[in-house]
Write a protein that holds these residues in place. Structure first.
Motif, PDB file in Angstrom:
ATOM      1  N   ILE A  15      13.218  -1.960  18.370  1.00 49.67           N
ATOM      2  CA  ILE A  15      14.508  -1.980  17.244  1.00 49.67           C
ATOM      3  C   ILE A  15      15.349  -2.412  17.268  1.00 49.67           C
ATOM      4  O   ILE A  15      16.510  -2.380  15.713  1.00 49.67           O
ATOM      5  CB  ILE A  15      14.257  -0.038  18.093  1.00 49.67           C
ATOM      6  CG1 ILE A  15      13.026   0.866  18.325  1.00 49.67           C
ATOM      7  CG2 ILE A  15      15.106   0.379  16.833  1.00 49.67           C
ATOM      8  CD1 ILE A  15      12.336   0.652  17.016  1.00 49.67           C
ATOM      9  N   ALA A  16      16.542  -2.519  18.455  1.00 48.67           N
ATOM     10  CA  ALA A  16      17.980  -2.804  17.327  1.00 48.67           C
ATOM     11  C   ALA A  16      17.668  -4.648  16.860  1.00 48.67           C
ATOM     12  O   ALA A  16      18.367  -4.938  16.566  1.00 48.67           O
ATOM     13  CB  ALA A  16      18.916  -3.467  18.907  1.00 48.67           C
ATOM     14  N   PRO A  58      10.781  -8.936  15.379  1.00 52.44           N
ATOM     15  CA  PRO A  58      10.825  -8.838  17.221  1.00 52.44           C
ATOM     16  C   PRO A  58       9.432  -8.206  17.550  1.00 52.44           C
ATOM     17  O   PRO A  58       9.092  -8.913  19.184  1.00 52.44           O
ATOM     18  CB  PRO A  58      12.246  -8.141  17.306  1.00 52.44           C
ATOM     19  CG  PRO A  58      13.092  -8.349  16.374  1.00 52.44           C
ATOM     20  CD  PRO A  58      11.807  -8.347  14.523  1.00 52.44           C
ATOM     21  N   ALA A  59       9.233  -7.131  17.233  1.00 50.06           N
ATOM     22  CA  ALA A  59       8.188  -6.357  17.573  1.00 50.06           C
ATOM     23  C   ALA A  59       6.981  -7.376  17.424  1.00 50.06           C
ATOM     24  O   ALA A  59       6.710  -7.002  19.102  1.00 50.06           O
ATOM     25  CB  ALA A  59       7.582  -4.915  17.038  1.00 50.06           C
ATOM     26  N   VAL A  60       6.516  -7.752  16.932  1.00 47.05           N
ATOM     27  CA  VAL A  60       5.301  -9.215  16.840  1.00 47.05           C
ATOM     28  C   VAL A  60       5.682  -9.829  17.959  1.00 47.05           C
ATOM     29  O   VAL A  60       5.040 -10.428  18.412  1.00 47.05           O
ATOM     30  CB  VAL A  60       4.908  -9.292  14.920  1.00 47.05           C
ATOM     31  CG1 VAL A  60       4.147 -10.497  15.586  1.00 47.05           C
ATOM     32  CG2 VAL A  60       4.782  -8.387  13.929  1.00 47.05           C
ATOM     33  N   GLN A  61       7.024 -10.545  18.124  1.00 47.33           N
ATOM     34  CA  GLN A  61       7.131 -11.421  18.677  1.00 47.33           C
ATOM     35  C   GLN A  61       6.777 -11.174  20.266  1.00 47.33           C
ATOM     36  O   GLN A  61       6.087 -11.549  21.381  1.00 47.33           O
ATOM     37  CB  GLN A  61       8.728 -11.993  18.843  1.00 47.33           C
ATOM     38  CG  GLN A  61       8.666 -12.792  19.747  1.00 47.33           C
ATOM     39  CD  GLN A  61       8.541 -14.524  20.383  1.00 47.33           C
ATOM     40  OE1 GLN A  61       8.635 -15.095  19.258  1.00 47.33           O
ATOM     41  NE2 GLN A  61       6.612 -14.321  21.210  1.00 47.33           N
ATOM     42  N   LEU A 106      -2.062  -5.562  12.499  1.00 42.62           N
ATOM     43  CA  LEU A 106      -1.838  -6.849  12.870  1.00 42.62           C
ATOM     44  C   LEU A 106      -1.016  -7.612  13.534  1.00 42.62           C
ATOM     45  O   LEU A 106      -1.709  -9.302  13.649  1.00 42.62           O
ATOM     46  CB  LEU A 106      -0.673  -7.305  11.297  1.00 42.62           C
ATOM     47  CG  LEU A 106      -0.548  -6.291   9.973  1.00 42.62           C
ATOM     48  CD1 LEU A 106       0.473  -6.052   8.817  1.00 42.62           C
ATOM     49  CD2 LEU A 106      -1.704  -8.088   9.885  1.00 42.62           C
ATOM     50  N   ALA A 107      -0.435  -7.133  14.196  1.00 43.49           N
ATOM     51  CA  ALA A 107       0.226  -7.819  15.881  1.00 43.49           C
ATOM     52  C   ALA A 107      -0.641  -8.495  16.291  1.00 43.49           C
ATOM     53  O   ALA A 107      -1.227 -10.132  17.000  1.00 43.49           O
ATOM     54  CB  ALA A 107       1.072  -7.547  16.302  1.00 43.49           C
ATOM     55  N   LEU A 141       5.724 -17.179  18.177  1.00 42.38           N
ATOM     56  CA  LEU A 141       5.968 -16.604  17.328  1.00 42.38           C
ATOM     57  C   LEU A 141       6.861 -17.108  15.401  1.00 42.38           C
ATOM     58  O   LEU A 141       8.050 -17.859  16.002  1.00 42.38           O
ATOM     59  CB  LEU A 141       6.487 -15.033  16.058  1.00 42.38           C
ATOM     60  CG  LEU A 141       6.926 -14.398  15.404  1.00 42.38           C
ATOM     61  CD1 LEU A 141       5.173 -14.382  14.243  1.00 42.38           C
ATOM     62  CD2 LEU A 141       7.525 -13.277  14.584  1.00 42.38           C
ATOM     63  N   VAL A 142       5.932 -18.122  14.704  1.00 43.01           N
ATOM     64  CA  VAL A 142       6.597 -19.118  13.609  1.00 43.01           C
ATOM     65  C   VAL A 142       6.950 -17.913  12.182  1.00 43.01           C
ATOM     66  O   VAL A 142       5.645 -17.348  11.713  1.00 43.01           O
ATOM     67  CB  VAL A 142       5.823 -19.532  12.839  1.00 43.01           C
ATOM     68  CG1 VAL A 142       5.910 -20.788  12.401  1.00 43.01           C
ATOM     69  CG2 VAL A 142       5.949 -20.726  15.157  1.00 43.01           C
ATOM     70  N   VAL A 143       7.800 -17.823  11.706  1.00 40.61           N
ATOM     71  CA  VAL A 143       8.226 -16.869  10.434  1.00 40.61           C
ATOM     72  C   VAL A 143       8.165 -17.945   9.492  1.00 40.61           C
ATOM     73  O   VAL A 143       9.453 -19.281   9.672  1.00 40.61           O
ATOM     74  CB  VAL A 143       9.284 -16.355  10.911  1.00 40.61           C
ATOM     75  CG1 VAL A 143       9.312 -15.145   9.530  1.00 40.61           C
ATOM     76  CG2 VAL A 143       8.842 -15.269  11.834  1.00 40.61           C
TER      77      VAL A 143
END
Length: 326
Positions: A266-267, A185-188, A165-166, A198-200
């Protein structure tokens, strides 16, 4: 020398050890991401052990997969979107109950980039959107669109492996992806490597209410080992409170089990999940509770999305509230 007292003590110690080693298998719905770091905190900080539980954590491939494994006995307890449990019930039933609400708000969202032309949900018509094959969000997607006056057939939806996906979004192969806000955060991080932001677009901003991620248990465990389940949920709640207060430490606990994990990501992922765990609903109802009206609303969304008759499932029969707060 009379050895009887010593042997008796050793026997009692052995019994205590056996009780402390009571095994419990926990099925995740996905891979060990930041939103699940509290489970690893429960393991590493000793909350499960303090309740006499020897916990094994298993990765999963979506809510439906997790619920199936818990129902089949491959795992004792697990996590998943309660919408997936409702669908399983509508399709013939599964011996699983939701025993603790984790997200009292829906985590589903659209991820996109500034250059996609998508600034709101209404902009997805004519766009290409990718989603995980087994995501519980998939059933809600068409009805969320329809409730906002968007024809789902006007959106090209690709079902792909979640790991792609990312990269697909970063490479511009799709205009948007369907994700939970917890993985932002991981996708960013992936998009940053491609020089993109990234836009959510959270679906809660477009009328989607109801319960999301929940802790679940098999009917077998509920019936045969109720005290075990009670101790597990008590430890899980302590682990959650620890992680909320110490996201970095919880991330480090996950990394100690999953060395390839990035502690900072992760955090950040766990921090992004806190508004789903703690909000005005949990303040009003109490953490972990299933408020009947909101539970019914959750089923309403599922029934609409799957074209089920409203009476096909009684959502009250899919939850067991008896293990909370005791």
């Amino acid at each position: 020398m009379n050895l009887r007292p010593l042997l008796a003590s050793l026997a009692l110690a052995a019994l205590g050890s056996a009780h402390a080693a009571e095994k419990l298998t926990v099925q995740l719905d996905w891979l060990p991401g930041g939103d699940k770091s509290f489970v690893y905190a429960g393991l590493k900080q000793g909350y499960f052990a303090a309740e006499g539980l020897d916990v094994t954590i298993l990765p999963g491939r979506g809510s439906a997969d997790a619920i199936t494994k818990v129902g089949s006995g491959a795992a004792d307890v697990g996590f998943g979107g309660i919408s997936a449990l409702m669908m399983a019930a509508a399709e013939g039933g599964v011996p699983v109950k939701a025993v603790m609400s984790l997200y009292s708000k829906q985590p589903d969202s659209l991820f996109t980039t500034p250059g996609s032309g998508i600034k709101s949900l209404k902009d997805v018509a004519g766009k290409t959107v990718a989603t995980s094959t087994f995501s519980s969000s998939n059933s809600l997607w068409p009805v969320v669109l329809e409730s906002n006056g968007i024809d789902p057939s006007k959106v090209k939806l690709l079902k792909v492996d979640p790991s792609t996906l990312a990269p697909m979004l970063a490479q511009g192969r799709v205009d948007a992806t369907i994700n939970w806000v917890t993985v932002a955060p991981a996708v960013q991080s992936v998009l940053k490597q491609a020089g993109k932001d990234l836009v959510v677009v959270p679906w809660t901003s477009y009328g989607l209410d109801g319960y999301g991620w929940s802790a679940m248990a098999s009917d077998k465990l509920i019936k045969e080992r109720p005290d075990t389940l009670k101790r597990y949920l008590r430890a899980l709640n302590k682990a959650l409170q620890f992680a909320i207060a110490n996201p970095d430490k919880a991330a480090a606990d996950l990394k100690s089990v999953v060395p390839e994990a990035d502690v900072a990501v992760i955090a950040a992922e766990f921090r992004s999940s806190i508004p789903l765990l703690q909000n005005e609903i949990t303040q009003r109802e109490g953490f972990g509770k299933f408020e009947p009206k909101l539970l019914a609303a959750t089923w309403g969304w599922v029934a609409k999305s799957m074209d089920y008759a409203p009476a096909k499932v009684d959502p009250e029969k899919l939850v067991d509230r008896s293990f909370l707060g005791k």
